[in-house]
Design an enzyme around this catalytic site. Structure first.
Site, mmCIF file in Angstrom:
data_model
loop_
_atom_site.group_PDB
_atom_site.id
_atom_site.type_symbol
_atom_site.label_atom_id
_atom_site.label_comp_id
_atom_site.label_asym_id
_atom_site.label_seq_id
_atom_site.Cartn_x
_atom_site.Cartn_y
_atom_site.Cartn_z
ATOM 1 N N LYS A 297 144.927 2.943 69.800
ATOM 2 C CA LYS A 297 144.263 2.294 68.641
ATOM 3 C C LYS A 297 144.313 0.797 68.677
ATOM 4 C CE LYS A 297 144.087 6.463 66.971
ATOM 5 N NZ LYS A 297 143.209 7.491 67.378
ATOM 6 N N GLU B 138 148.120 -4.079 59.895
ATOM 7 C CA GLU B 138 146.903 -4.504 59.386
ATOM 8 C C GLU B 138 146.991 -4.647 58.005
ATOM 9 O OE1 GLU B 138 143.820 -1.331 61.731
ATOM 10 O OE2 GLU B 138 144.491 -0.942 59.693
ATOM 11 N N ARG C 118 136.064 13.573 69.790
ATOM 12 C CA ARG C 118 135.943 15.215 69.464
ATOM 13 C C ARG C 118 134.763 15.694 68.324
ATOM 14 N NH1 ARG C 118 139.746 13.554 66.312
ATOM 15 N NH2 ARG C 118 139.904 14.203 64.247
HETATM 16 C C1 MV4 Z 1 143.671 2.211 56.379
HETATM 17 C C2 MV4 Z 1 143.421 2.254 54.717
HETATM 18 C C3 MV4 Z 1 143.173 0.880 54.088
HETATM 19 N N1 MV4 Z 1 143.519 -0.088 54.930
HETATM 20 N N2 MV4 Z 1 143.572 1.153 57.061
HETATM 21 C C4 MV4 Z 1 143.871 6.891 56.973
HETATM 22 C C5 MV4 Z 1 143.989 7.781 58.051
HETATM 23 C C6 MV4 Z 1 143.381 7.004 59.155
HETATM 24 N N3 MV4 Z 1 142.006 7.535 59.333
HETATM 25 C C7 MV4 Z 1 143.083 5.586 58.609
HETATM 26 N N4 MV4 Z 1 143.512 5.529 57.204
HETATM 27 C C8 MV4 Z 1 143.114 4.495 56.513
HETATM 28 N N5 MV4 Z 1 143.539 3.174 56.942
HETATM 29 C C9 MV4 Z 1 143.742 -0.116 56.184
HETATM 30 N N6 MV4 Z 1 144.027 -1.291 56.881
HETATM 31 C C10 MV4 Z 1 143.081 3.600 54.280
HETATM 32 C C11 MV4 Z 1 142.955 4.557 54.843
HETATM 33 C C12 MV4 Z 1 142.853 6.027 54.369
HETATM 34 C C13 MV4 Z 1 143.840 6.491 53.346
HETATM 35 C C14 MV4 Z 1 144.914 5.437 53.256
HETATM 36 C C15 MV4 Z 1 145.961 6.085 52.280
HETATM 37 C C16 MV4 Z 1 145.636 7.294 51.578
HETATM 38 C C17 MV4 Z 1 144.409 7.991 51.693
HETATM 39 C C18 MV4 Z 1 143.414 7.448 52.918
HETATM 40 C C19 MV4 Z 1 142.187 8.274 53.103
HETATM 41 C C20 MV4 Z 1 141.484 7.593 53.845
HETATM 42 C C21 MV4 Z 1 141.912 6.560 54.849
#
Ligand code: MV4
Length: 494
Positions: free
Chosen positions: A122, A206, A299
């Site tokens: 990542k 981040e 995927r």
């Molecule tokens: C984040 C974010 C906010 N700020 N990164 C969650 C899993 C992965 N796919 C990336 N995710 C996130 N990354 C930054 N810099 C918010 C999410 C996020 C999330 C975070 C907390 C609770 C639920 C979430 C659902 C989707 C994405």
């Protein structure tokens, strides 16, 4: 059956449950023979019953069965399968498996090992794409050497920050930190978790956006490098970083934003020379009207059906045709989206016991139907939901002309869904679908953490189950059907 010769004669599906059934269905329509693989607890599973052939690959533990490359490759060679569809999870993003397939003369239906390696790192992916003009979240895209460096980087970014494993996925090991004390504790915990879950402990940091949206774009790329997108999906409704409800299109993305995010996704695919079906994940920050690249999912995804419902494209068919070397049968101009689709993931979990898994025997099973309702499932009345694997048992996907009607249709479908003998999260979905903020489309990634959702009681099933007695135990007509199925002389390679 399709008129022209099928892209492959025989495909082995290296997966189980609903996604294995999903792939088998498209193979049947394309005139492709199918080989299922099963662990000892899956010998009567639906995907085994539906495939043309089935091979035992080991005991229940994933490492000894669905992650057992040797056993899967051996099954493919023994049955004469030309290609392997990995589904999602298990080996679907494992570069060594993709490489191993090619070495063994088998077509891996998915991206190359190189793309898996790129998307698995990542930090490297974000650094490379940032250098190529793709917007990424403000952060430090170098692995952190120790907690002191993490504290310094966090000071320079500004709290809150999000700690993420460099080789992670699906939110495992991710921690939101609002200050140095939290970060110090999270750093130790996350690096330990990353090491045990992914074999690598490196972390990165981040800036954290609390009111962001998780928007992802489906892309298809053929071996000539032609890229098309199939619009976006809204995946912000997650519980403990696990998506449970997804929809397409996103209620917050208008035509202008759609143009912006799909152009970004196509540019990412071209920049990394992606091939096959993939998803480009973005964070959308409404206050900035900005998209930030998050990761590439190399995927097919659990939630792919919502895209299929609004575009009419069979994404599994596209994967198979691309892997067989065919050109994409679609131009971007051919792809239009219509209406609104929602998917609810049905998990064998007990919302009243903190969503702990609820494995066991399904004693009664009647999935919903009717206009605009699709159920992708991997279970039937009488089958066992084993405790060894992800508790996802099915997905209910609805289509309707607009979001409001799709919500009404999904509620009707879930109220119709009969699953007896195990607990499920259907009541939790019904509560989300009745929540005023959800109905308004006012959703964001912290929605389920901040909005109190009480699972609703499931209405009693309306359909009677015909029960006959067989000796001392009751047997349902469905169980009799399975016995007949098993006695039908199908090839069951042990
Ligand atoms: C984040 C974010 C906010 N700020 N990164 C969650 C899993 C992965 N796919 C990336 N995710 C996130 N990354 C930054 N810099 C918010 C999410 C996020 C999330 C975070 C907390 C609770 C639920 C979430 C659902 C989707 C994405």
């Amino acid at each position: 059956m399709s008129l022209e010769s099928p892209p492959f004669k025989k495909i082995l599906i290296a997966n189980r449950g609903e996604i294995a059934v999903r792939v088998i269905r498209t193979c049947k329509e394309l005139g492709i023979k199918t080989v299922a693989v099963y662990s000892s607890v899956d010998k009567d599973a639906l995907h085994v019953l539906m495939a043309d052939e089935a091979c035992y690959i080991g005991p229940p533990e994933p490492l000894k069965s669905y992650l057992n490359m040797d056993a899967i490759i051996k099954a493919a060679k023994r049955t004469g399968a030309e290609a392997i569809h990995p589904g999602y999870g298990f080996l679907s993003q494992n570069p060594d498996f993709a490489e191993r397939c090619e070495e063994e003369g088998l077509v891996f239906i998915g991206p190359s090992a190189e793309v898996h390696r790129f998307s698995g790192d990542k930090v490297g992916a974000k650094r490379f794409l940032a250098h190529n003009g793709i917007p990424v979240v403000p952060g430090k895209y170098e692995p952190l050497t120790d907690v002191d460096e993490a504290l310094d980087v966090a000071e320079s970014i500004g709290y809150p920050v999000m700690l993420k494993p460099r080789f992670g996925g699906g939110g495992i090991g991710m921690r939101i930190c609002h200050g140095p004390d939290e970060l110090r504790e999270a750093f130790m915990a996350s690096s330990k978790l990353a090491l045990s879950a992914f074999g690598r402990s490196e972390l990165y940091l981040e800036k954290y956006y609390p009111r962001a949206r998780h928007i992802e774009v489906q892309i298809l790329v053929d071996k000539r490098g032609r890229v098309i997108h199939l619009f976006e999906r809204e995946c912000s409704i997650q519980r403990r970083f696990q998506k449970i409800l997804e929809e397409a299109p996103s209620p917050i993305i208008d035509d202008e934003l759609r143009e912006k995010v799909t152009e970004l996704a196509v540019r990412v695919a071209k920049t990394i020379k992606y091939i096959n079906a993939g998803t480009i994940e973005f964070l959308f920050v409404p206050s900035e009207e900005a998209f930030y690249f998050l990761e590439v999912n190399s995927r097919i995804q659990v939630e792919h059906p919502v895209t299929e419902m609004i575009t009419g494209v069979d994404i599994v068919e596209m994967q198979i045709r691309i892997a067989a070397g065919e050109d994409l049968p679609l131009d971007q101009e051919d792809v239009a989206m219509r209406g609104h689709a929602i998917e609810c993931r049905i998990y064998a979990e007990d919302p009243e016991r903190n969503f702990e898994p609820s494995p066991g025997r399904i004693m009664g099973y009647d999935p919903p139907g009717g206009p605009g309702v699709r159920v992708d499932d991997g279970v039937y009345a009488g089958c066992e939901v084993p405790p060894y694997y992800d508790p996802l048992i099915s997905k209910v996907i609805v289509w309707a002309p607009n979001r409001e009607k799709a919500i009404i249709r999904m509620r009707r479908a879930l109220e119709e869904y009969v699953i007896e003998g195990i607990k499920t999260n259907i009541g939790f979905h019904l509560a989300i679908l009745r929540n005023p903020a959800f109905i308004k489309g006012d959703i964001y990634t912290r929605f389920l953490d901040e909005v109190k959702i009480e699972a609703e009681k499931i209405p009693l099933s309306r359909r009677p189950h015909v029960r006959e007695t067989k000796g001392e135990s009751e047997v349902t007509v469905e169980e009799k059907a399975v016995d007949a199925w098993k006695l039908s002389g199908r090839v069951m390679l042990g």
